[in-house]
Every structure is written in C-alpha cells, then in structure tokens.
Design an enzyme around this catalytic site. Structure first.
Site: not given
Ligand SMILES: Cc1ncc(COP(=O)(O)O)c(C=O)c1O
Length: 390
Positions: A75-76, A155, A183, A204-205, A241, A324
């Site tokens: 997703a990144t 998330n 998410q 996927a993870h 690939t 904090c």
C-alpha cells in the site's frame, strides 16, 4: 497463568499468513518458478495464468474489472503511485490536492513531497471522533484541485469514512478520489462499481497474506503517470518482474476474505465488544474514535494519568503510542485533540484469536491498567503532602 507465547492482538500492524495462503503460494517457489513475462514456454505460461487468476480474485473483492488492477509492492507504493501518478498526469492544469490529518504517513509524506514539486496541499482536520465533516471537505476543494485522498479505514482508530458521500462531492467538482483501503479489505464490503472512487490502494499483509505485495485499483480511463520505469510491465504503469508467489498469495487471501466476511466480522465484533466491556468502566479509560462508524476488530483507548510502557505489557502483543513521547507521537491521536499525556493502546483482533485469548487479554489488561492508575493516584496523593521545612 504463565503463557508460552504472548496473545497476538496487533492485527492492524500485520496479520499472520493464513496456512491456506501459504499452501497456494508454495508451488510457485518450487517447480512453477517461471517468469510470467516469458510467454514462449510452459514455465512462463503457467506463472502468467496464476498471476491472471490472482488478478481476478483481487478484482472480485472490490467488484472491479481485472484490467483495473495493477500489482505493486504494497500500500505504500500504491499510495505513492496513485497520488504522484495522478498529480503528474493532470498537473499541468491542476496543482492542488486535498487530504486529511489522520491519513497514513505514506499519503501525508507523499503529499508533502508534492509540495516541493510545485503543488499546493490542503490537509483537513477531522472532528474529535475521527470522522470528516462533508461540508468541511467540500469547502476544501478548489477549481484547480486534481485529487483528494481519504482512507476508508483508519489504521490506528479504525474509523470508517463515508467514502460514498465524499466521492459524490468529488464527482460533482471534477476531482479524482483516491482511497487507501489497506485496512479495509476483509473487514467490510467494498464495491467500486457503485462507489465513486477512482483509485484504491490495497495490500495483502493486513488480510492474512504475505508482506511485500499490493495492488492499485485504477478506474478505467483514469490517467496515472508511472513512477517506476523499466520493462513496461503492468501495461506500462509499474515496471518490474512480477513476484508470482506473492501475487498468488494476495489472490488467495482476498478470495478467502470474501468468503469469510459474513461470518468472521460478527464473531470478531463480539470478541472486541467483550474486551471493551471489561475495560470501559475503569476510571480514566476513554475510547479514541467513533464507536459506531468503526471496523469490528479495532479498539483504541487512552488511559489518563497512567504511564504504561509496552515493555511491561508482555503477555499480549499490542501497539502503544503516547502522544507526548518523542518518536512515538501518534499524529492521529493528536489530530483528534486527545490528551497528550495519556497512554494510548491500540488493540486489534484477528481471524485466529480464540475466545479464551480475548478473555485472558481482557483480564490481563484490566489488571495492568488498574495497577497503573492506582500507582499514579498514590503518587499524586504523596505529592500533595506538605513536608515541613526543618
Ligand atoms: C492505512 C495504511 N496505509 C498504508 C500502509 C502501508 O502498507 P504497506 O505495509 O503494504 O506498504 C499501511 C500499513 O501500515 C496502512 O495501515
């Protein structure tokens, strides 16, 4: 009771790979190792067939067409490709983007980088329950807004944004909508055939699949400029690939998510609600984020006047953030206006948690929080005692 393994309750960070997913992947790490781009022989053809079947499985979870799915590393990368790709494809005329303060860093940092490339970004502050006011969102859009990016499920606090309504506003204003759904898969139904969404990031993870594989949904005819140049894979959108075994794993975990949704979500919701019932009456405990508009597996709480570091919460594995403490600050809790000195705990349940584990976690956390509160109350009483100067 002494446990050999902590109870895993950090499923928003990552999920274990479902054994059925692993089984599906293994052949492609053994005999079926061909490169899906090697169309001339049977090794390549076998791999290519597996990749296309997985593409259909991923598309099916979203009710998309398989031609609208491009593989990425997670997703990144999908967020980077969607936001930069759309900004550069349309950026000659339109130079403004909109997002929300509680987005994942993969969205926020991408947006901030685009600011260095001549784009302007408006970051909307959510309400104290984590949800976005539609009127605030509409007011943030400009005539030169190219894209808005809003996540489906947060998330940290698990709140679900009203993507249908936001997408409707975007359509009326000619703005593309990108949705980070990392998410959300397997947690709620997603139907891009009816949702006004142009781009959607997937991984996927978080859905019982392997790490390092994701996808970007790109609605037909939405222009996105590629960010990874090379052999022109994925119809020129993302070169490299294809990792057949990872892709097969993503296809299988999304297929399983679709079949499990109806039974898994109510079971996990009942477990989560039991956990919350065991904690909610403790003095100083407060829920972060809206409870109703929230995925079933997420509980995020603040505990006021309690300094409970993760290092002492050894029998369950959860995420903790104290707004904090430098380096641990949660930009999400800060955006909600939460108390900065509170201990924040994110507890996220998953497919493999048993009722016994949840009951243990409830008792264990209740004990830890109660002891921590008692200690800080005692310290406060002590500090109120006036010692005579001798
Ligand atoms: C909402 C959200 N977006 C993006 C990501 C990044 O996903 P990945 O680990 O697949 O790159 C995560 C994972 O932490 C996430 O929770």
């Amino acid at each position: 009771m002494q446990r050999t393994q902590p109870v895993y309750l950090d499923n928003a960070a990552t999920t274990p790979v479902d054994p059925r997913v692993l089984e599906a992947m293994l052949p492609y790490l053994k005999g079926d190792f061909g490169n899906p781009a090697s169309g001339a022989h049977v090794y390549g053809q076998t791999a290519a067939r597996a990749v296309e079947q997985a593409r259909e499985q991923v598309a099916a979870l979203l009710n998309a067409d398989k031609t609208e799915i491009a593989w990425t590393s997670g997703a990144t990368e999908s967020n980077n490709l969607a936001i930069k790709g759309a900004a550069f494809a349309h950026g000659k005329r339109k130079k403004h983007l909109v997002t929300v303060a509680t987005e994942h860093k993969a969205v926020l940092d991408t947006m901030h980088w685009l600011e260095t490339q001549g784009f302007a970004v408006t970051v909307i502050e959510p309400e104290s329950n984590g949800l976005i006011l539609l009127s605030k969102f509409a007011a943030a859009l400009r005539n030169d807004t190219v894209l808005a990016s809003v996540m489906l499920v947060n998330n940290e606090i698990g709140v679900i944004q009203d993507i249908a309504a936001l997408g409707h506003i975007c359509r009326q204003r000619g703005v593309l909508l990108h949705v980070d759904a990392a998410q959300a898969t397997g947690k709620l139904p997603i139907d891009v055939a009816s949702l006004p969404v142009d781009l959607m990031s997937l991984t996927a993870h978080k859905t019982y699949g392997p790490k390092g594989i994701g996808a970007l949904y790109v609605r037909r005819n939405v222009a996105v400029e590629c960010q990874m140049h090379g052999g022109g894979h994925e119809r020129g959108l993302r070169s490299g690939t294809l990792p057949t075994h990872q892709i097969v794993g993503m296809g299988e975990c999304f297929r399983l998510a679709q079949t499990a949704l109806a039974t898994e979500v109510p079971r996990i919701r009942a477990q989560r609600d039991r956990l919350w019932a065991a904690l909610r009456d403790i003095d100083g405990v407060q829920l972060n984020g809206d409870f109703a508009a929230r995925v079933a597996h997420n509980l995020n709480i603040s505990v006021r006047r309690c300094d409970l570091p993760l290092s002492v919460v050894t029998d369950i594995s959860i995420s903790s953030a104290s707004a904090c403490i430098a380096g641990q600050a949660s930009h999400v809790i800060a955006a909600l206006g939460g108390e900065l000195s509170a201990t924040v705990m994110r507890v996220t349940l998953g497919r493999f948690n048993t009722d016994a584990e949840i009951d243990f976690a409830a008792q264990y956390l209740r004990g830890k929080i109660t002891a921590c509160r008692a200690q800080s109350n005692a310290m406060q009483r002590e500090s109120r005692v006036i010692h005579p100067v001798t």
